[in-house]
Motif scaffolding. Structure first.
Motif, short mmCIF file in Angstrom:
data_model
loop_
_atom_site.label_atom_id
_atom_site.label_comp_id
_atom_site.label_asym_id
_atom_site.label_seq_id
_atom_site.Cartn_x
_atom_site.Cartn_y
_atom_site.Cartn_z
N ASP A 25 -3.48 5.99 -3.10
CA ASP A 25 -4.51 4.95 -3.16
C ASP A 25 -5.09 4.82 -4.56
O ASP A 25 -5.56 3.75 -4.95
N GLY A 26 -5.05 5.91 -5.32
CA GLY A 26 -5.69 5.93 -6.63
C GLY A 26 -5.00 5.13 -7.70
O GLY A 26 -5.58 4.89 -8.76
N VAL A 27 -3.77 4.68 -7.46
CA VAL A 27 -3.08 3.87 -8.47
C VAL A 27 -3.42 2.39 -8.32
O VAL A 27 -2.89 1.56 -9.05
N GLN A 28 -4.33 2.06 -7.40
CA GLN A 28 -4.68 0.66 -7.17
C GLN A 28 -5.13 -0.08 -8.42
O GLN A 28 -4.68 -1.21 -8.67
N PRO A 29 -6.00 0.50 -9.27
CA PRO A 29 -6.39 -0.24 -10.47
C PRO A 29 -5.23 -0.51 -11.42
O PRO A 29 -5.19 -1.55 -12.07
N VAL B 45 2.27 4.59 4.80
CA VAL B 45 1.02 4.09 5.40
C VAL B 45 -0.10 3.96 4.36
O VAL B 45 -0.73 2.90 4.26
N PRO B 46 -0.40 5.00 3.56
CA PRO B 46 -1.44 4.80 2.54
C PRO B 46 -1.04 3.79 1.47
O PRO B 46 -1.92 3.17 0.86
N LEU B 47 0.26 3.59 1.27
CA LEU B 47 0.70 2.55 0.34
C LEU B 47 0.28 1.17 0.83
O LEU B 47 -0.16 0.32 0.04
N LEU B 48 0.37 0.94 2.14
CA LEU B 48 -0.09 -0.33 2.71
C LEU B 48 -1.58 -0.51 2.48
O LEU B 48 -2.05 -1.62 2.19
N GLY B 49 -2.34 0.59 2.62
CA GLY B 49 -3.77 0.50 2.37
C GLY B 49 -4.08 0.16 0.93
O GLY B 49 -4.99 -0.62 0.64
N TYR C 169 -7.80 -0.78 4.76
CA TYR C 169 -7.64 0.36 3.86
C TYR C 169 -7.97 1.67 4.56
O TYR C 169 -7.19 2.63 4.53
N LEU C 170 -9.13 1.73 5.21
CA LEU C 170 -9.55 2.98 5.84
C LEU C 170 -8.65 3.36 7.02
O LEU C 170 -8.36 4.54 7.22
N LEU C 171 -8.23 2.37 7.77
CA LEU C 171 -7.34 2.68 8.89
C LEU C 171 -6.06 3.31 8.39
O LEU C 171 -5.55 4.27 8.99
N SER C 172 -5.53 2.81 7.27
CA SER C 172 -4.30 3.39 6.72
C SER C 172 -4.54 4.81 6.22
O SER C 172 -3.70 5.69 6.41
N VAL C 173 -5.69 5.05 5.59
CA VAL C 173 -6.00 6.38 5.09
C VAL C 173 -6.14 7.38 6.23
O VAL C 173 -5.53 8.46 6.23
#
Length: 334
Positions: A98-102, A153-157, A77-81
């Motif tokens: 990243d915030g739509v994860q929940p 990239v952040p989508l992968l995280g 996660y952090l690497l992608s961010v």
């Protein structure tokens, strides 16, 4: 006091994206992550030697599972961010994706865990994804030479966080938050150190600004955000924490615009409003809380599994993946 704690929590948690922007401005993402986690892992391992009773009863399988969860929810996660921000994606857009994860985890609970997913949850997910699309397109239009693939990239995280959430929900062992945090951070320290050494990025830059960014990330994002997370969770419960978590994207977007001149126009505001509306719809009190086979309704009308755990009460980035005794997984710290 409650308002002050909430404000401090939102600012400390959002500071992770800003700290990432500061760090990758003078060094590679791998370098920043290596030097962020090495000292943190040393401190946590030293604490673990003192608090050994928390580790009693854990099996090699328990530790291995936590290490895998750490790789997904923290390292990946952090690497992608950090890499997305290094590529030029704005901190606000990264935080929003990243915030739509929940919302994603809640929607996937049906097909993956056999839990009831309400129509309201699906509406919220669609609204949230629409908001992300609006903000991402606005950022891409204003981003100039930022490669279009960088926004994936952040989508992968985010997907790595979702995978870690469901892996944690399947665990039958209770692991103390201090133990899971230590394993996650130690795993990240080893992984990022190996990557940095392999790519020749281990040496930190001579610029003092690099160490300011590292201190920012460890102090504000990790200890500030993580400490306040648990304090508010204990005082107000998971619903309060989850609600506050969805304030991170707009706060980060405004902060990034003020600090770095990142784009924040009408479309960005519209996308953020759609995402906030999605949160309001999903977390609005009332509504049906049905069940399927193997599940039953828990507190606040939420479905829980056979052990009474809430496998999708997740919170997004950015602190170092705390997991409480009820197996609520949060995102990694950016």
């Amino acid at each position: 006091m409650k308002i002050l704690l909430s404000v401090a929590f939102v600012l400390c948690w959002s500071s992770g994206f800003i700290g990432a922007k500061l760090g990758v401005g003078g060094a590679s993402a791998i370098t920043v992550l290596m030097w962020r986690f090495l000292p943190l892992a040393v401190v946590l391992l030293a604490v673990a030697l003192v608090r050994r009773p928390a580790w009693w009863g854990l099996t090699a399988r328990d530790v291995t599972r936590q290490a895998v969860i750490g790789v997904l929810s923290q390292s990946g996660y952090l690497l992608s961010v950090y890499y997305a921000i290094q590529l030029g994606v704005s901190s606000g857009t990264t935080a929003l994706i990243d915030g739509v994860q929940p919302l994603v985890a809640g929607a996937l609970a049906g097909p993956l865990l056999g839990q009831y997913v309400s129509g309201r949850q699906w509406i919220g997910l669609c609204l949230g994804l629409s908001g992300v699309a609006v903000v991402t397109l606005a950022d891409a239009a204003a981003g100039g030479d930022v490669a279009r693939w960088a926004y994936a990239v952040p989508l992968l995280g985010m997907l790595a966080l979702v995978a870690a959430t469901f892996l944690e929900s399947r665990s039958r062992s209770r692991v103390a938050p201090s133990v899971s945090l230590t394993v996650h951070c130690a795993t990240s320290a080893v992984l990022f150190s190996l990557l940095a050494l392999a790519t020749g990025a281990a040496a930190p830059p001579a610029d003092s600004g690099f160490w300011v960014a590292v201190a920012w990330l460890v102090g504000l994002s990790t200890f500030g955000g993580y400490g306040l997370y648990w304090l508010i969770l204990e005082r107000s419960g998971v619903t309060e924490v989850n609600t506050l978590m969805f304030l991170m994207a707009p706060v980060t977007a405004v902060w990034g615009a003020l600090a770095f001149g990142e784009p924040f126009g009408v479309r960005t505001a519209l996308g953020l409003a759609l995402c906030l509306a999605a949160v309001v719809i999903v977390h609005r009190p009332g509504g049906r809380s049905g069940t399927r086979s193997g599940t039953r309704s828990g507190r606040e009308g939420k479905p829980v599994d056979r052990d009474g755990r809430d496998p999708v009460a997740c919170v997004p980035c950015p602190a170092p993946s705390p997991t409480d005794s009820n197996h609520r997984l949060s995102g990694g710290c950016s």
